[in-house]
Design a protein around this motif. Structure first.
Motif, PDB file in Angstrom:
ATOM      1  N   LEU A   1      20.552   8.908  -3.664  1.00  0.00           N
ATOM      2  CA  LEU A   1      20.973   8.014  -2.669  1.00  0.00           C
ATOM      3  C   LEU A   1      22.216   7.097  -2.693  1.00  0.00           C
ATOM      4  N   LYS A   2      22.326   6.589  -3.948  1.00  0.00           N
ATOM      5  CA  LYS A   2      23.034   5.572  -4.203  1.00  0.00           C
ATOM      6  C   LYS A   2      24.662   5.980  -4.262  1.00  0.00           C
ATOM      7  N   HIS A   3      24.798   7.350  -4.344  1.00  0.00           N
ATOM      8  CA  HIS A   3      26.161   8.012  -4.029  1.00  0.00           C
ATOM      9  C   HIS A   3      26.746   7.794  -2.609  1.00  0.00           C
ATOM     10  N   TYR A   4      25.829   7.652  -1.853  1.00  0.00           N
ATOM     11  CA  TYR A   4      26.113   7.216  -0.298  1.00  0.00           C
ATOM     12  C   TYR A   4      26.878   5.934  -0.211  1.00  0.00           C
ATOM     13  N   LEU A   5      26.717   5.030  -1.255  1.00  0.00           N
ATOM     14  CA  LEU A   5      27.492   3.829  -1.207  1.00  0.00           C
ATOM     15  C   LEU A   5      29.037   3.995  -1.463  1.00  0.00           C
ATOM     16  N   LYS A   6      29.273   5.211  -1.882  1.00  0.00           N
ATOM     17  CA  LYS A   6      30.808   5.451  -2.235  1.00  0.00           C
ATOM     18  C   LYS A   6      31.474   5.940  -1.127  1.00  0.00           C
ATOM     19  N   ILE A   7      31.060   6.068   0.020  1.00  0.00           N
ATOM     20  CA  ILE A   7      31.588   6.647   1.257  1.00  0.00           C
ATOM     21  C   ILE A   7      32.867   5.733   1.476  1.00  0.00           C
ATOM     22  N   LYS A   8      34.041   6.305   1.494  1.00  0.00           N
ATOM     23  CA  LYS A   8      35.385   5.610   1.509  1.00  0.00           C
ATOM     24  C   LYS A   8      35.618   4.546   2.498  1.00  0.00           C
ATOM     25  N   ASN A   9      35.164   5.046   3.804  1.00  0.00           N
ATOM     26  CA  ASN A   9      35.695   4.231   4.719  1.00  0.00           C
ATOM     27  C   ASN A   9      34.960   4.284   6.180  1.00  0.00           C
ATOM     28  N   VAL A  10      35.012   3.290   7.066  1.00  0.00           N
ATOM     29  CA  VAL A  10      34.276   3.737   8.378  1.00  0.00           C
ATOM     30  C   VAL A  10      34.225   4.835   9.181  1.00  0.00           C
ATOM     31  N   GLY A  11      35.485   5.595   9.242  1.00  0.00           N
ATOM     32  CA  GLY A  11      35.614   6.781   9.572  1.00  0.00           C
ATOM     33  C   GLY A  11      34.834   7.918   9.047  1.00  0.00           C
ATOM     34  N   GLU A  12      34.409   7.870   7.576  1.00  0.00           N
ATOM     35  CA  GLU A  12      33.956   8.809   7.062  1.00  0.00           C
ATOM     36  C   GLU A  12      32.491   8.563   7.106  1.00  0.00           C
ATOM     37  N   PHE A  13      32.183   7.337   7.055  1.00  0.00           N
ATOM     38  CA  PHE A  13      30.736   6.914   7.457  1.00  0.00           C
ATOM     39  C   PHE A  13      30.312   7.485   8.704  1.00  0.00           C
ATOM     40  N   LEU A  14      30.933   7.295   9.863  1.00  0.00           N
ATOM     41  CA  LEU A  14      30.660   7.973  11.180  1.00  0.00           C
ATOM     42  C   LEU A  14      30.647   9.164  11.299  1.00  0.00           C
ATOM     43  N   LYS A  15      31.692   9.874  10.613  1.00  0.00           N
ATOM     44  CA  LYS A  15      31.381  11.539  10.653  1.00  0.00           C
ATOM     45  C   LYS A  15      30.119  11.902   9.682  1.00  0.00           C
ATOM     46  N   ILE A  16      29.397  10.968   8.954  1.00  0.00           N
ATOM     47  CA  ILE A  16      28.211  11.608   8.337  1.00  0.00           C
ATOM     48  C   ILE A  16      27.173  11.167   9.112  1.00  0.00           C
ATOM     49  N   PHE A  17      27.287   9.944   9.772  1.00  0.00           N
ATOM     50  CA  PHE A  17      26.138   9.541  10.492  1.00  0.00           C
ATOM     51  C   PHE A  17      26.543   9.181  11.882  1.00  0.00           C
ATOM     52  N   PRO A  18      26.988  10.200  12.585  1.00  0.00           N
ATOM     53  CA  PRO A  18      27.465  10.023  13.935  1.00  0.00           C
ATOM     54  C   PRO A  18      26.555   9.190  15.004  1.00  0.00           C
ATOM     55  N   ASN A  19      25.098   9.368  14.631  1.00  0.00           N
ATOM     56  CA  ASN A  19      24.395   8.583  15.681  1.00  0.00           C
ATOM     57  C   ASN A  19      24.596   7.261  15.473  1.00  0.00           C
ATOM     58  N   ALA A  20      24.893   6.852  14.611  1.00  0.00           N
ATOM     59  CA  ALA A  20      24.728   5.265  14.352  1.00  0.00           C
ATOM     60  C   ALA A  20      25.526   4.805  15.254  1.00  0.00           C
ATOM     61  N   LYS A  21      26.894   5.132  15.650  1.00  0.00           N
ATOM     62  CA  LYS A  21      27.938   4.406  16.617  1.00  0.00           C
ATOM     63  C   LYS A  21      27.040   4.399  17.979  1.00  0.00           C
ATOM     64  N   GLU A  22      26.179   5.120  18.229  1.00  0.00           N
ATOM     65  CA  GLU A  22      25.535   4.732  19.454  1.00  0.00           C
ATOM     66  C   GLU A  22      24.602   3.629  19.556  1.00  0.00           C
ATOM     67  N   LYS A  23      23.863   3.642  18.452  1.00  0.00           N
ATOM     68  CA  LYS A  23      23.011   2.738  18.081  1.00  0.00           C
ATOM     69  C   LYS A  23      23.488   1.233  17.847  1.00  0.00           C
ATOM     70  N   TYR A  24      24.615   1.401  17.152  1.00  0.00           N
ATOM     71  CA  TYR A  24      25.089  -0.048  16.563  1.00  0.00           C
ATOM     72  C   TYR A  24      26.423  -0.184  17.107  1.00  0.00           C
ATOM     73  N   HIS A  25      27.073  -1.295  17.167  1.00  0.00           N
ATOM     74  CA  HIS A  25      28.417  -1.635  17.888  1.00  0.00           C
ATOM     75  C   HIS A  25      29.206  -2.586  16.952  1.00  0.00           C
ATOM     76  N   ASP A  26      28.871  -2.475  15.519  1.00  0.00           N
ATOM     77  CA  ASP A  26      29.246  -3.549  14.696  1.00  0.00           C
ATOM     78  C   ASP A  26      29.933  -2.820  13.379  1.00  0.00           C
ATOM     79  N   ILE A  27      29.990  -1.469  13.604  1.00  0.00           N
ATOM     80  CA  ILE A  27      30.184  -0.533  12.340  1.00  0.00           C
ATOM     81  C   ILE A  27      31.898  -0.487  12.296  1.00  0.00           C
ATOM     82  N   ASN A  28      32.758  -1.520  11.814  1.00  0.00           N
ATOM     83  CA  ASN A  28      34.211  -1.759  11.691  1.00  0.00           C
ATOM     84  C   ASN A  28      34.698  -2.256  10.224  1.00  0.00           C
TER      85      ASN A  28
END
Length: 363
Positions: free
Chosen positions: A236-263
């Motif tokens: 799971l530590k490799h997920y800490l290497k996600i490059k940017n917020v855009g990539e993060f939201l492509k991997i975890f699209p539901n996070a954008k609906e739950k939280y409004h602080d991902i920027n």
């Protein structure tokens, strides 16, 4: 340059190694080398390998088995192929496996690795009509971001001996992690998907042997389960290497609906940890708490978390008491249950003694 290096790491597979090797030698695709590493076998595996004569075979022997990852890296460092085919010493490759997979990688430069479905067979080579691996390996193709989402929540579902990987990609992710045993391949899939897409053939290109008495390396034993939990938290530590917020939201699209602080790209480890805390597995939760613990050492990050995510030391301390990663509650329940049973036993001793005296007329 050779097109393909097929790698087989063999350990105590004297019954199957010849069939496995011959299934590669009889591939319809011809531009390959076959690197066979005997990984410290104590049976006749190495002797049998030596009897197979073919100029495409390179045979090596490691006298002491010090891990599957070590043996794979040993072979990888001797390989010359553009693509790497990872294979098992008790499985069988169908004749067109390499041909079909090589063509796909040639035609799709954006794909880092290809896989396939598998026919389950028993120790004697007969087809197994139904096995739980069938459902596990029966996966539809996804984008690399969708795969990373699936892997995060569900774990491995890809068939190791069906793999063909670009060596350039394998090199980029530093080959195999020799510290892992159960999930060494899973870590490779995660690392590949962080940089490249993968593709699964909806076709059975190998025969995957199921051994009796939990003899498969990935068998569902207690020891393997314990080790897998430990290794998963490190993958799971490799997920800490996600490059940017855009990539993060492509991997975890539901996070954008739950939280409004991902920027904020710098806070990606926090966002990943927050997702991991939502998974009801102790290895996800331990990973998350460790990540948060490390993050909170950085005063600048602490200030950002407080301002943007309303998260501070007190929130973290609450989490460490809420997530029972060491099963304290379960242990306390078991201890209370034992205490209750002991008391019930003591309470029954006198009535049983009186009953025995009534029946037999003596104590």
């Amino acid at each position: 340059m050779l097109k393909v290096s097929v790698i087989i790491s063999a350990y105590n597979h004297e019954k199957y190694i010849a069939e496995s090797i011959n299934s590669i030698l009889h591939q319809s695709f011809l531009d390959f080398e076959l690197i066979v590493v005997d990984n410290g076998s104590s049976d006749s595996t190495y002797k049998i390998i030596k009897t197979i004569k073919d100029p495409r075979i390179k045979i090596f022997r490691i006298k002491k088995n010090i891990g599957f990852g070590y043996a794979l890296n040993y072979a990888l460092n001797k390989s010359r192929g553009e693509y790497i085919s990872l294979f098992s010493s008790d499985d069988i490759g169908l004749p067109d496996k390499l041909k079909k997979q090589v063509k796909y990688l040639d035609d799709h430069p954006g794909v880092g690795a290809v896989f396939s479905q598998a026919q389950m067979i028993d120790e004697e080579g007969s087809a197994i009509a139904k096995h739980y691996y069938d459902k596990m390996f029966d996966q539809k193709n996804k984008s690399r971001f969708e795969w990373l989402n699936y892997f995060f929540y569900n774990g491995n579902c890809l068939c190791f001996p069906s793999t063909l990987i670009r060596k350039s990609v394998y090199k980029q992710i530093l080959f195999e992690n020799e510290r892992l045993a159960q999930l060494h391949d899973f870590e490779v899939w995660v690392k590949i998907c962080l940089i490249k897409d993968i593709y699964i053939f909806n076709e059975k290109l190998i025969k995957f042997r199921i051994r009796q008495d939990n003899k498969n390396a990935g068998a569902d034993t207690i020891e393997n389960k314990v080790r897998s939990m430990f290794e998963f938290s490190h993958v799971l530590k490799h997920y800490l290497k996600i490059k940017n917020v855009g990539e993060f939201l492509k991997i975890f699209p539901n996070a954008k609906e739950k939280y409004h602080d991902i920027n904020d790209d710098e806070l990606i480890p926090f966002y990943v940890a927050r997702e991991a805390l939502r998974v009801p597995h102790v290895f996800h939760q331990k990973f998350a708490l460790d990540v948060l613990f490390d993050l909170l050492q950085n005063k600048r990050v602490v200030a950002k978390l407080n301002k943007q995510c309303h998260f501070d030391y007190t929130d973290f301390i609450k989490l460490t008491g809420q997530h029972d990663i060491y099963h304290v509650n379960h242990i306390a329940y078991q201890e209370a249950l034992i205490k209750t049973l002991k008391q019930q036993y003591e309470d029954l001793k006198q009535p049983l003694k009186k009953l025995k005296k009534t029946i037999y007329g003596k104590s």
